[in-house]
Scaffold this motif. Structure first.
Motif, mmCIF file in Angstrom:
data_model
loop_
_atom_site.group_PDB
_atom_site.id
_atom_site.type_symbol
_atom_site.label_atom_id
_atom_site.label_comp_id
_atom_site.label_asym_id
_atom_site.label_seq_id
_atom_site.Cartn_x
_atom_site.Cartn_y
_atom_site.Cartn_z
ATOM 1 N N MET A 184 0.855 -1.180 0.000
ATOM 2 C CA MET A 184 0.000 0.000 0.000
ATOM 3 C C MET A 184 0.899 1.241 0.000
ATOM 4 O O MET A 184 1.679 1.459 0.931
ATOM 5 N N ILE A 197 1.710 5.204 0.322
ATOM 6 C CA ILE A 197 1.199 6.330 1.105
ATOM 7 C C ILE A 197 1.225 7.606 0.279
ATOM 8 O O ILE A 197 2.268 8.000 -0.247
ATOM 9 N N ASP A 213 -3.009 4.755 -0.384
ATOM 10 C CA ASP A 213 -3.651 5.218 0.843
ATOM 11 C C ASP A 213 -3.544 6.735 0.932
ATOM 12 O O ASP A 213 -2.450 7.279 1.045
ATOM 13 N N SER A 254 -7.447 3.626 -0.811
ATOM 14 C CA SER A 254 -7.825 3.560 0.593
ATOM 15 C C SER A 254 -7.842 4.980 1.134
ATOM 16 O O SER A 254 -6.958 5.778 0.819
ATOM 17 N N ASP A 285 -7.444 7.240 4.421
ATOM 18 C CA ASP A 285 -6.893 7.205 5.770
ATOM 19 C C ASP A 285 -7.618 8.259 6.604
ATOM 20 O O ASP A 285 -7.242 9.436 6.596
ATOM 21 N N ASN A 304 -9.223 3.162 6.053
ATOM 22 C CA ASN A 304 -8.100 2.903 6.948
ATOM 23 C C ASN A 304 -8.244 3.838 8.151
ATOM 24 O O ASN A 304 -7.966 5.032 8.053
ATOM 25 N N ARG A 335 2.289 -0.991 4.434
ATOM 26 C CA ARG A 335 1.947 0.399 4.117
ATOM 27 C C ARG A 335 3.245 1.205 4.112
ATOM 28 O O ARG A 335 3.907 1.332 5.144
#
Length: 280
Positions: free
Chosen positions: A24, A26, A61, A100, A102, A121, A260
């Protein structure tokens, strides 16, 4: 070495198999991330997303609320204003990207999913917004349940444990049971490295990461460039890529299903190499 349990996530109708651990990437939509390399504008974010996807990221994410120590609180409206345009821009360019969001706020999570996000998340693990679990169950998207005490502003004052591993497991069991009772599908567990935990406690958690497999849910590990690495090595976050790869490799060998990370290519390489290891 613990091989990932065969587990699929239903991400907007697309099944993602975690038999081979996923990465994943960031993408911070914040002006004050602890890692300077992730403080970027919209056009650069889309370009970075392309790079991450090309390098093998399964998920992207996107977060609009900084959780670094001392970060200021922002309103849900401001958080949404930061996150939603990024989701839209990435999906305009890469419609198949699995995004995703966050966030610990149910309203932001709902708006993000309506905009096209495929996963939630939640660093608060449902503790920072009482509507989150019901929202997750209604939306029917994968949900990352992370362990944290307090808020991003108070968490480090709450890092007191008699036994870090058993207490984190105990504190995750109740919300996990509630999610399951509500009918939430595809729950992913995150022990919350760095959230209400000291570096020593983070190392203890990582050393016994396999203990979390008792829940029979995929594990997400987020150690990328965190304080635990760079303070231990007496370097900066910008210099912590090698240390990140070392700890990611340990996490994979102990059963992590999702890494992640800020640096996708190196994490994907760690996955490929550890998948070739066999222990008898």
């Amino acid at each position: 070495m613990f091989k990932s349990t065969k587990k699929t996530l239903n991400c907007r109708g697309r099944l993602v198999d975690l038999t081979t651990p996923a990465v994943m990437g960031i993408l911070n939509a914040t002006p004050d991330s602890f890692f300077a390399g992730s403080r970027i504008g919209l056009d650069e974010t889309v370009a970075t997303a392309e790079t991450m996807l090309t390098e093998g990221a399964t998920f992207l994410d996107i977060g609009g609320y900084s959780t670094r120590p001392g970060a200021a609180d922002i309103s849900p409206a401001e958080e949404a204003d930061r996150v939603l345009p990024v989701i839209e821009a990435i999906l305009d360019s890469f419609p198949e990207a699995l995004i995703s969001v966050d966030t610990f706020r149910a309203s932001v999570a709902r708006q993000a999913v309506e905009t096209g996000a495929a996963m939630i998340n939640d660093i608060g693990g449902g503790t920072l917004d009482t509507a989150m679990f019901e929202t997750v169950a209604q939306l029917g998207v994968p949900y990352v349940l992370m362990h944290m005490r307090g808020t991003p502003q108070t968490m480090q004052s709450l890092a007191t444990y008699q036994n870090i591993v058993t207490e984190v497991i105990d504190e995750m069991a109740t919300p996990l049971a509630r999610l399951r009772a509500l009918g939430a599908k595809d729950i992913i567990l995150d022990p919350g490295f760095g959230f209400a935990k000291t570096p020593a406690q983070n190392f203890s958690l990582l050393s016994q990461l396999e203990s979390f497999r008792q829940f029979d849910e995929p594990l997400l590990v987020g150690l990328s460039r965190k304080t635990t690495i760079w303070k231990t090595l007496n370097i900066t976050a910008e210099e912590a890529l090698n240390g990140t790869t070392v700890l990611n490799t340990v996490a994979l060998m102990k059963g992590a299903s999702i890494l992640r990370v800020h640096d996708v290519r190196e994490a994907v390489e760690a996955v490929k190499l550890t998948q070739n290891l066999t222990f008898f």
